[in-house]
Design an enzyme around this catalytic site. Sequence first.
Site, mmCIF file in Angstrom:
data_model
loop_
_atom_site.group_PDB
_atom_site.id
_atom_site.type_symbol
_atom_site.label_atom_id
_atom_site.label_comp_id
_atom_site.label_asym_id
_atom_site.label_seq_id
_atom_site.Cartn_x
_atom_site.Cartn_y
_atom_site.Cartn_z
ATOM 1 C CB VAL A 95 -0.968 0.000 1.211
ATOM 2 C CG1 VAL A 95 -0.224 0.054 2.522
ATOM 3 C CG2 VAL A 95 -1.973 1.124 1.123
ATOM 4 C CB CYS A 96 1.950 3.819 -1.798
ATOM 5 S SG CYS A 96 1.094 3.877 -3.393
ATOM 6 N NE ARG A 97 0.176 10.854 -2.574
ATOM 7 C CZ ARG A 97 -0.344 11.070 -3.785
ATOM 8 N NH1 ARG A 97 -1.638 11.252 -3.934
ATOM 9 N NH2 ARG A 97 0.441 11.109 -4.840
#
Length: 136
Positions: A95-97
């Site tokens: 996951v990231c932004r």
Amino acid sequence: LVVSITGCGVAHAAVVEEAVVAGDVEAAPEVVELSDEVKPETVAEFNAQGKIAVIDVREDWEFAEGHIPGATLIPLGSLPDRVDEIPTDKPVVLVCRSGNRSGQAFRFLSGEGYDNISNMTGGMNAWSAAGLDVEE
């Protein structure tokens, strides 16, 4: 017993249970199989059950502003040096932004031979938009 969880016409996870042991029927541990891309709601469900590991590839300051409960921080730039920290005993969701950096992490780890990884679509933006819990 095979159960398929779907949404928007795409299978997002399959949970497989098998019975075992000398005449006694005991359920073996569940094995979760995720597709390459998973929705935040699917991640939230399996994360709450402890069936997946979540690796956040954002920077320290982004992680400190809020992350998925129980997520492990391994910034994308550190991933090549910390690849040995990626669990192999359960599915891993990256996951990231927005899903871009986690997509890069997915491609890198796939190239390193990992096949138990998924990218969360929409990243933390989609997680927050869905109203899911954030840990600080």
